[in-house]
Design a protein around this motif. Structure first.
Motif, PDB file in Angstrom:
ATOM      1  N   ALA A  80       5.973  -3.837   3.441  1.00  0.00           N
ATOM      2  CA  ALA A  80       5.527  -2.581   4.042  1.00  0.00           C
ATOM      3  C   ALA A  80       4.035  -2.390   3.832  1.00  0.00           C
ATOM      4  CB  ALA A  80       6.295  -1.404   3.441  1.00  0.00           C
ATOM      5  N   ASP A  81       3.429  -1.632   4.742  1.00  0.00           N
ATOM      6  CA  ASP A  81       2.041  -1.208   4.621  1.00  0.00           C
ATOM      7  C   ASP A  81       2.005   0.304   4.746  1.00  0.00           C
ATOM      8  OD1 ASP A  81       0.672  -3.857   4.554  1.00  0.00           O
ATOM      9  OD2 ASP A  81       1.630  -4.044   6.518  1.00  0.00           O
ATOM     10  N   GLN A  82       1.169   0.936   3.936  1.00  0.00           N
ATOM     11  CA  GLN A  82       1.176   2.393   3.895  1.00  0.00           C
ATOM     12  C   GLN A  82      -0.250   2.949   3.777  1.00  0.00           C
ATOM     13  OE1 GLN A  82       3.092   5.338   0.727  1.00  0.00           O
ATOM     14  NE2 GLN A  82       4.663   4.086   1.713  1.00  0.00           N
ATOM     15  N   THR A  83      -0.462   4.084   4.444  1.00  0.00           N
ATOM     16  CA  THR A  83      -1.739   4.790   4.362  1.00  0.00           C
ATOM     17  C   THR A  83      -1.467   6.268   4.159  1.00  0.00           C
ATOM     18  OG1 THR A  83      -2.825   3.219   5.858  1.00  0.00           O
ATOM     19  CG2 THR A  83      -3.881   5.359   5.567  1.00  0.00           C
ATOM     20  N   ARG A  84      -2.233   6.874   3.246  1.00  0.00           N
ATOM     21  CA  ARG A  84      -2.139   8.310   3.013  1.00  0.00           C
ATOM     22  C   ARG A  84      -3.551   8.898   2.998  1.00  0.00           C
ATOM     23  NH1 ARG A  84       1.814   8.225  -2.345  1.00  0.00           N
ATOM     24  NH2 ARG A  84       3.261   6.625  -1.575  1.00  0.00           N
TER      25      ARG A  84
ATOM     26  N   ASN B 255       3.557   4.854   7.510  1.00  0.00           N
ATOM     27  CA  ASN B 255       4.325   3.832   6.820  1.00  0.00           C
ATOM     28  C   ASN B 255       4.899   2.836   7.827  1.00  0.00           C
ATOM     29  OD1 ASN B 255       5.669   2.742   4.371  1.00  0.00           O
ATOM     30  ND2 ASN B 255       7.532   3.321   5.462  1.00  0.00           N
ATOM     31  N   ASP B 256       4.536   1.584   7.666  1.00  0.00           N
ATOM     32  CA  ASP B 256       5.077   0.504   8.490  1.00  0.00           C
ATOM     33  C   ASP B 256       5.923  -0.372   7.579  1.00  0.00           C
ATOM     34  OD1 ASP B 256       5.686  -1.610  10.089  1.00  0.00           O
ATOM     35  OD2 ASP B 256       3.628  -2.105  10.636  1.00  0.00           O
ATOM     36  N   SER B 257       7.250  -0.190   7.662  1.00  0.00           N
ATOM     37  CA  SER B 257       8.155  -0.913   6.769  1.00  0.00           C
ATOM     38  C   SER B 257       8.654  -2.219   7.358  1.00  0.00           C
ATOM     39  CB  SER B 257       9.352  -0.022   6.410  1.00  0.00           C
ATOM     40  OG  SER B 257      10.075   0.300   7.583  1.00  0.00           O
ATOM     41  N   HIS B 258       8.134  -2.631   8.520  1.00  0.00           N
ATOM     42  CA  HIS B 258       8.507  -3.899   9.152  1.00  0.00           C
ATOM     43  C   HIS B 258      10.013  -3.995   9.358  1.00  0.00           C
ATOM     44  CE1 HIS B 258       4.376  -5.090   8.409  1.00  0.00           C
ATOM     45  NE2 HIS B 258       4.542  -4.836   7.127  1.00  0.00           N
TER      46      HIS B 258
ATOM     47  N   SER C 210      -0.432  -2.288   0.422  1.00  0.00           N
ATOM     48  CA  SER C 210       0.160  -3.386   1.179  1.00  0.00           C
ATOM     49  C   SER C 210       1.114  -4.128   0.262  1.00  0.00           C
ATOM     50  CB  SER C 210      -0.927  -4.336   1.688  1.00  0.00           C
ATOM     51  OG  SER C 210      -0.370  -5.378   2.464  1.00  0.00           O
ATOM     52  N   TYR C 211       2.404  -4.137   0.627  1.00  0.00           N
ATOM     53  CA  TYR C 211       3.450  -4.703  -0.221  1.00  0.00           C
ATOM     54  C   TYR C 211       4.162  -5.834   0.514  1.00  0.00           C
ATOM     55  CZ  TYR C 211       8.152  -5.092  -2.189  1.00  0.00           C
ATOM     56  OH  TYR C 211       9.339  -5.583  -2.685  1.00  0.00           O
TER      57      TYR C 211
END
Length: 459
Positions: free
Chosen positions: A445-449, A41-44, A430-431
């Motif tokens: 934020a960008d997220q990968t699971r 999770n990259d919440s910037h 990608s939000y």
């Protein structure tokens, strides 16, 4: 960890006295599930850790579900044991607070391993079942237990489900505590932003299949001292010919403040999802959503629209601000992520929720089942959500903001051979939000699971 001691005591008695009873053993099921979960999770955010969260965990879940003893009233037990191991994702990549993936130790690092267990006793009379105790995971319009991380969210209390009348399912109950998706400890129930909690979430509702293609739904819920909620739903599937259909799904929620939430009592305020509220801290919301899905062979196209009323945000159970030892952060409260139930709206997306005051969302999804191309078990989907007209707060009061999210998902389950049932899921999201000051504290934020699942059935 809170336990329903009475339920567990009865469960032990049932096992001791009824272990040999016909039906109790013969209909028992025992399974071991393995879930390996990579979460990025990259919440910037300004914090380095929050900005670059990368964690991996392995969770084993042992489930036992007995059959029912013979007689007018059948008795059984459901039990669950969970063991989790944090595999780490590199030093400095575990947020000490606000972590929805894995609990933290007192020094802010991830716990090396964890375990938790619970059980419930069940009773059956005709076509009616009652479950009392823990390890409950309701899937209802007014409450969806969250299973989107390495560990599942569980509740304890009592739930009764009756199917005595053809085509009618009636459900009611009371829940008292929740163990979150990143927690080994249970807390009483609350809403986002509140530091106090309630141990009475009561609900009742029905699903009625009016025809084979039309289902009507109504549910009522009350979290004591926080809110009441009415839900109305309609689901209709129109066959259009061979391997074609058109589905209509309409949902409406009406939520109002209750008890101490409506009297501005300290600790009972709802943060309205970080957005605007006509009456600060109060629950006051109407949300409606419409979804339409056209299916042709392996293709499926969904479009929809959702509207959140102007007076406040959509409300759901969320214990994220309630500490496990009952103290505030200033008093040395120890926080785990006990909050974060899912909710019965399409905008419960990978990263964001799109449920702040005034928000109007348009969404679309395309999915394909590759079994039509000779690859059974392989499915993929992409979706897009755009929310506009979000009411600003603070200095931005009177202004409006927007946000959007783009998600993709691919699932594959092995169909044959030694690895039959082994499943892999890859999800990305990608939000982006237009403003983080006038729109609460939400950041882009960008997220990968990446998830690997396998279940072995012993019985």
């Amino acid at each position: 960890m809170y336990k329903s001691s009475l339920a567990l005591a009865v469960a032990v008695g049932v096992l001791a006295q009824q272990a040999g009873a016909a039906g109790f053993v013969e209909d028992s099921k025992l399974s071991l599930s393995s879930r390996t979960f990579y979460y990025e999770n990259d919440s910037h955010a300004a914090s380095t850790t929050q900005n670059n969260q990368r964690e991996t965990a392995e969770v084993l879940k042992l489930d036992y579900k007995s059959g029912f003893t013979q007689g007018t009233i059948g008795v059984g037990i459901d039990a669950q044991y969970i063991y989790g191991l944090h595999l780490d994702g590199g030093a400095g990549h575990h947020p000490a607070t606000g972590n929805s993936f894995w609990p933290s130790d007192s020094d802010g690092t991830a716990q090396n391993d964890l375990q938790r267990g619970d059980a419930n006793v069940k009773f059956r009379l005709s076509k009616t079942e009652l479950h009392v105790g823990g390890a409950l995971a309701p899937q209802l319009p007014i409450l969806l237990a969250n299973d989107s991380r390495a560990m599942p969210q569980n509740f304890d209390g009592g739930i009764i489900t009756s199917k005595e009348i053809n085509d009618l399912t009636v459900t009611a109950g009371q829940l008292e505590h929740s163990t979150g998706r990143a927690s080994t400890n249970s807390t009483a129930l609350s809403v986002a932003g509140a530091t106090k909690a309630s141990n009475q979430f009561r609900f009742a509702g029905a699903d009625y299949k009016l025809t084979k293609d039309l289902t009507l739904q109504y549910y009522f819920a009350n979290l004591d001292d926080f809110y009441t909620q009415n839900f109305f739903g309609l689901i209709h599937v129109l066959p259009l010919g061979e391997d074609q259909s058109f589905k209509t799904d309409l949902r409406y929620f009406d939520s109002r403040s209750d008890g101490k939430n409506s009297s501005d009592t300290a600790g009972y305020a709802f943060n309205n999802n970080g957005g605007y509220a006509k009456h600060a801290g109060e629950v006051d919301n109407k949300t409606w959503s419409s979804m339409f899905t056209y299916q042709l062979g392996g293709h499926s196209v969904l479009v929809g629209y959702q509207s959140v009323s102007d007076d406040g945000g959509f409300v759901l159970l969320n214990q994220g601000s309630v500490t496990k030892n009952g103290k505030s952060a200033a008093q040395g409260g120890i926080s785990e992520d006990n909050g974060g139930t899912s909710f019965y709206l399409f905008t419960d997306a990978t990263v964001n929720s799109f449920i702040r005051a005034g928000e109007n969302s348009k969404f679309a999804q395309y999915s394909y089942d590759f079994a039509r191309l000779g690859v059974p078990g392989l499915k993929a989907s992409i979706n897009y959500i755009k929310g506009d007209d979000i009411k600003g707060t603070g200095p931005a009061l009177g202004e409006h903001f927007s946000e959007w999210e783009r998600d993709a998902r691919i699932d594959y389950v092995v169909q044959t051979g030694y690895l039959k049932g082994f499943g892999t899921t890859l999800r990305t999201g990608s939000y982006h939000v237009s403003d983080t000051v006038g729109n609460g504290t939400t950041r882009s934020a960008d997220q990968t699971r990446l998830i690997f699942n396998y279940t072995y059935n012993f019985l």
